[in-house]
Design a protein around this motif. Structure first.
Motif, PDB file in Angstrom:
ATOM      1  N   PRO A 278       0.848  -1.306   0.021  1.00 37.30           N
ATOM      2  CA  PRO A 278       0.048   0.089   0.112  1.00 37.30           C
ATOM      3  C   PRO A 278       0.764   1.307   0.094  1.00 37.30           C
ATOM      4  CG  PRO A 278      -0.851  -1.657   1.492  1.00 37.30           C
ATOM      5  CD  PRO A 278       0.491  -2.194   1.117  1.00 37.30           C
ATOM      6  N   ALA A 279       1.598   1.435   0.630  1.00 35.21           N
ATOM      7  CA  ALA A 279       2.640   2.470   0.809  1.00 35.21           C
ATOM      8  C   ALA A 279       3.355   2.766  -0.628  1.00 35.21           C
ATOM      9  CB  ALA A 279       4.180   2.112   1.720  1.00 35.21           C
ATOM     10  N   TYR A 280       3.688   1.802  -1.401  1.00 35.59           N
ATOM     11  CA  TYR A 280       4.322   1.903  -2.587  1.00 35.59           C
ATOM     12  C   TYR A 280       3.177   2.301  -3.520  1.00 35.59           C
ATOM     13  CZ  TYR A 280       9.277   0.695  -1.759  1.00 35.59           C
ATOM     14  OH  TYR A 280      10.726   0.951  -1.421  1.00 35.59           O
ATOM     15  N   GLU A 281       2.251   1.737  -3.611  1.00 38.11           N
ATOM     16  CA  GLU A 281       1.095   2.083  -4.448  1.00 38.11           C
ATOM     17  C   GLU A 281       0.817   3.738  -4.377  1.00 38.11           C
ATOM     18  OE1 GLU A 281      -1.478  -2.038  -4.640  1.00 38.11           O
ATOM     19  OE2 GLU A 281      -2.013  -0.642  -2.902  1.00 38.11           O
ATOM     20  N   VAL A 282       1.001   4.047  -2.867  1.00 35.59           N
ATOM     21  CA  VAL A 282       0.833   5.787  -2.775  1.00 35.59           C
ATOM     22  C   VAL A 282       1.823   6.263  -3.606  1.00 35.59           C
ATOM     23  CG1 VAL A 282       1.001   7.640  -1.219  1.00 35.59           C
ATOM     24  CG2 VAL A 282      -0.397   5.681  -0.878  1.00 35.59           C
ATOM     25  N   LEU A 283       3.084   5.635  -3.525  1.00 37.24           N
ATOM     26  CA  LEU A 283       4.284   6.512  -4.067  1.00 37.24           C
ATOM     27  C   LEU A 283       4.005   6.377  -5.662  1.00 37.24           C
ATOM     28  CD1 LEU A 283       7.181   7.991  -3.860  1.00 37.24           C
ATOM     29  CD2 LEU A 283       8.171   5.812  -4.008  1.00 37.24           C
ATOM     30  N   ALA A 284       3.463   5.492  -6.197  1.00 37.73           N
ATOM     31  CA  ALA A 284       3.339   5.043  -7.586  1.00 37.73           C
ATOM     32  C   ALA A 284       2.343   6.274  -8.254  1.00 37.73           C
ATOM     33  CB  ALA A 284       2.892   3.731  -7.833  1.00 37.73           C
ATOM     34  N   GLY A 285       1.388   6.552  -7.281  1.00 32.32           N
ATOM     35  CA  GLY A 285       0.358   7.648  -7.620  1.00 32.32           C
ATOM     36  C   GLY A 285       0.991   9.023  -7.918  1.00 32.32           C
ATOM     37  N   ILE A 286       2.321   9.122  -7.297  1.00 27.44           N
ATOM     38  CA  ILE A 286       3.068  10.291  -7.335  1.00 27.44           C
ATOM     39  C   ILE A 286       4.017   9.947  -8.376  1.00 27.44           C
ATOM     40  CG2 ILE A 286       4.731  11.854  -6.362  1.00 27.44           C
ATOM     41  CD1 ILE A 286       3.346  10.795  -3.623  1.00 27.44           C
ATOM     42  N   ILE A 287       4.696   9.077  -8.421  1.00 24.31           N
ATOM     43  CA  ILE A 287       5.740   8.862  -9.517  1.00 24.31           C
ATOM     44  C   ILE A 287       5.354   7.312 -10.077  1.00 24.31           C
ATOM     45  CG2 ILE A 287       8.221   8.202  -9.857  1.00 24.31           C
ATOM     46  CD1 ILE A 287       8.644   9.601  -6.972  1.00 24.31           C
ATOM     47  N   PRO A 288       4.705   7.536 -11.252  1.00 24.69           N
ATOM     48  CA  PRO A 288       4.220   6.606 -12.202  1.00 24.69           C
ATOM     49  C   PRO A 288       5.384   5.293 -12.527  1.00 24.69           C
ATOM     50  CG  PRO A 288       3.334   8.484 -13.148  1.00 24.69           C
ATOM     51  CD  PRO A 288       4.385   8.749 -12.286  1.00 24.69           C
ATOM     52  N   MET A 289       6.432   5.711 -12.631  1.00 24.21           N
ATOM     53  CA  MET A 289       7.285   4.625 -12.826  1.00 24.21           C
ATOM     54  C   MET A 289       7.715   3.503 -11.890  1.00 24.21           C
ATOM     55  SD  MET A 289       8.886   5.036 -15.750  1.00 24.21           S
ATOM     56  CE  MET A 289      10.409   4.393 -15.953  1.00 24.21           C
ATOM     57  N   VAL A 290       7.282   4.084 -10.478  1.00 21.86           N
ATOM     58  CA  VAL A 290       7.248   3.024  -9.312  1.00 21.86           C
ATOM     59  C   VAL A 290       6.347   1.987  -9.743  1.00 21.86           C
ATOM     60  CG1 VAL A 290       6.801   2.733  -7.166  1.00 21.86           C
ATOM     61  CG2 VAL A 290       8.233   4.752  -7.777  1.00 21.86           C
ATOM     62  N   GLY A 291       5.131   2.464 -10.254  1.00 26.03           N
ATOM     63  CA  GLY A 291       4.067   1.448 -10.525  1.00 26.03           C
ATOM     64  C   GLY A 291       4.562   0.510 -11.661  1.00 26.03           C
ATOM     65  N   GLU A 292       5.265   1.003 -12.666  1.00 25.89           N
ATOM     66  CA  GLU A 292       5.657   0.279 -13.484  1.00 25.89           C
ATOM     67  C   GLU A 292       6.783  -0.800 -13.396  1.00 25.89           C
ATOM     68  OE1 GLU A 292       6.575   2.945 -16.981  1.00 25.89           O
ATOM     69  OE2 GLU A 292       4.809   3.921 -16.525  1.00 25.89           O
ATOM     70  N   ASN A 293       7.953  -0.217 -12.422  1.00 22.54           N
ATOM     71  CA  ASN A 293       8.896  -0.934 -12.177  1.00 22.54           C
ATOM     72  C   ASN A 293       8.926  -1.596 -10.940  1.00 22.54           C
ATOM     73  OD1 ASN A 293      10.415  -0.143 -14.879  1.00 22.54           O
ATOM     74  ND2 ASN A 293      10.420   1.783 -14.013  1.00 22.54           N
ATOM     75  N   ILE A 294       8.635  -1.239  -9.903  1.00 22.97           N
ATOM     76  CA  ILE A 294       8.674  -1.531  -8.530  1.00 22.97           C
ATOM     77  C   ILE A 294       7.462  -2.235  -8.071  1.00 22.97           C
ATOM     78  CG2 ILE A 294       9.162  -0.974  -6.112  1.00 22.97           C
ATOM     79  CD1 ILE A 294      11.509  -0.207  -8.022  1.00 22.97           C
ATOM     80  N   LEU A 295       6.229  -2.098  -8.259  1.00 23.71           N
ATOM     81  CA  LEU A 295       4.929  -2.834  -7.721  1.00 23.71           C
ATOM     82  C   LEU A 295       5.133  -4.135  -8.564  1.00 23.71           C
ATOM     83  CD1 LEU A 295       2.440  -0.217  -7.707  1.00 23.71           C
ATOM     84  CD2 LEU A 295       3.404  -1.456  -5.805  1.00 23.71           C
ATOM     85  N   PRO A 296       5.716  -4.428  -9.803  1.00 24.78           N
ATOM     86  CA  PRO A 296       5.760  -5.895 -10.148  1.00 24.78           C
ATOM     87  C   PRO A 296       6.685  -6.632  -9.345  1.00 24.78           C
ATOM     88  CG  PRO A 296       5.637  -4.219 -12.137  1.00 24.78           C
ATOM     89  CD  PRO A 296       5.761  -3.445 -10.886  1.00 24.78           C
ATOM     90  N   ILE A 297       8.095  -6.049  -9.052  1.00 26.53           N
ATOM     91  CA  ILE A 297       8.788  -6.839  -8.077  1.00 26.53           C
ATOM     92  C   ILE A 297       8.202  -7.221  -6.905  1.00 26.53           C
ATOM     93  CG2 ILE A 297      11.029  -6.882  -6.931  1.00 26.53           C
ATOM     94  CD1 ILE A 297      11.778  -4.717  -9.016  1.00 26.53           C
ATOM     95  N   ILE A 298       7.569  -6.187  -6.234  1.00 28.68           N
ATOM     96  CA  ILE A 298       6.687  -6.678  -4.983  1.00 28.68           C
ATOM     97  C   ILE A 298       5.769  -7.613  -5.053  1.00 28.68           C
ATOM     98  CG2 ILE A 298       5.135  -5.517  -3.231  1.00 28.68           C
ATOM     99  CD1 ILE A 298       6.466  -2.805  -3.639  1.00 28.68           C
ATOM    100  N   GLU A 299       4.861  -7.635  -6.181  1.00 29.23           N
ATOM    101  CA  GLU A 299       4.091  -8.728  -6.419  1.00 29.23           C
ATOM    102  C   GLU A 299       4.794 -10.031  -6.751  1.00 29.23           C
ATOM    103  OE1 GLU A 299       0.754  -9.036  -6.556  1.00 29.23           O
ATOM    104  OE2 GLU A 299       0.438  -7.144  -5.688  1.00 29.23           O
ATOM    105  N   ASN A 300       5.764 -10.018  -7.473  1.00 26.70           N
ATOM    106  CA  ASN A 300       6.492 -11.300  -7.470  1.00 26.70           C
ATOM    107  C   ASN A 300       6.935 -11.958  -6.522  1.00 26.70           C
ATOM    108  OD1 ASN A 300       6.241 -11.244 -10.372  1.00 26.70           O
ATOM    109  ND2 ASN A 300       8.114 -10.313 -10.718  1.00 26.70           N
ATOM    110  N   ASN A 301       7.354 -11.055  -5.458  1.00 25.51           N
ATOM    111  CA  ASN A 301       8.138 -11.367  -4.302  1.00 25.51           C
ATOM    112  C   ASN A 301       6.951 -11.992  -3.266  1.00 25.51           C
ATOM    113  OD1 ASN A 301      10.466 -10.888  -5.012  1.00 25.51           O
ATOM    114  ND2 ASN A 301      10.705  -8.815  -4.053  1.00 25.51           N
ATOM    115  N   LEU A 302       5.869 -11.346  -3.249  1.00 28.16           N
ATOM    116  CA  LEU A 302       4.469 -11.808  -2.631  1.00 28.16           C
ATOM    117  C   LEU A 302       4.372 -13.241  -3.046  1.00 28.16           C
ATOM    118  CD1 LEU A 302       2.144 -11.222  -0.552  1.00 28.16           C
ATOM    119  CD2 LEU A 302       1.040 -10.187  -2.449  1.00 28.16           C
TER     120      LEU A 302
END
Length: 142
Positions: free
Chosen positions: A109-133
């Protein structure tokens, strides 16, 4: 000093909510300097909890390092007769379950908020978090 104090987990949920409320629907150009400083401190906090946002094998190594630190704290709490803090009891904490909860309720949830500010976080970091989950979910029960 102010930025380091913002890494305190006791302020995590209120900080996530505050940053989200102040930034939702705004572009960076619409954010004043005080808010931008708040975002920078927020990013420092996210760096502090970023082990699930790292690729393999780094996320596993950092998970072990963090749990070693937590277990040492729990050992000290036990010696002092204090209640053992969550995820700090080496005899009770299950690594996969602890990481699934940490990712689902704290990190993602914290990174999703950052992705709302910096879209590249959603494109590059959230998929890594999902894979690790998914990795930890696969490890559960093994």
């Amino acid at each position: 000093v102010e930025a380091v104090l913002h890494t305190d987990m006791s302020k995590h949920f209120s900080t996530v909510a505050s940053i989200n409320n102040q930034t939702v629907g705004k572009t960076l150009d619409e954010m004043d300097l005080k808010l931008r400083w708040g975002i920078l401190m927020y990013m420092l906090h996210l760096a502090d909890i970023s082990n699930p946002a790292k690729g393999s094998p780094m996320f596993q190594l950092w998970t072990d390092r963090c749990l070693d630190e937590f277990f040492a704290q729990g050992d000290n709490e036990r010696k002092l007769g204090l209640p053992i803090s969550p995820n700090c009891d080496r005899n009770e904490t299950k690594k996969p379950e602890s990481q699934i909860g940490f990712i689902n309720f704290v990190v993602k949830p914290a990174y999703e908020v950052l992705a709302g500010i910096i879209p590249m976080v959603g494109e590059n970091i959230l998929p890594i978090i999902e894979n690790n989950l998914m990795y930890w979910e696969d490890q559960k029960g093994r």
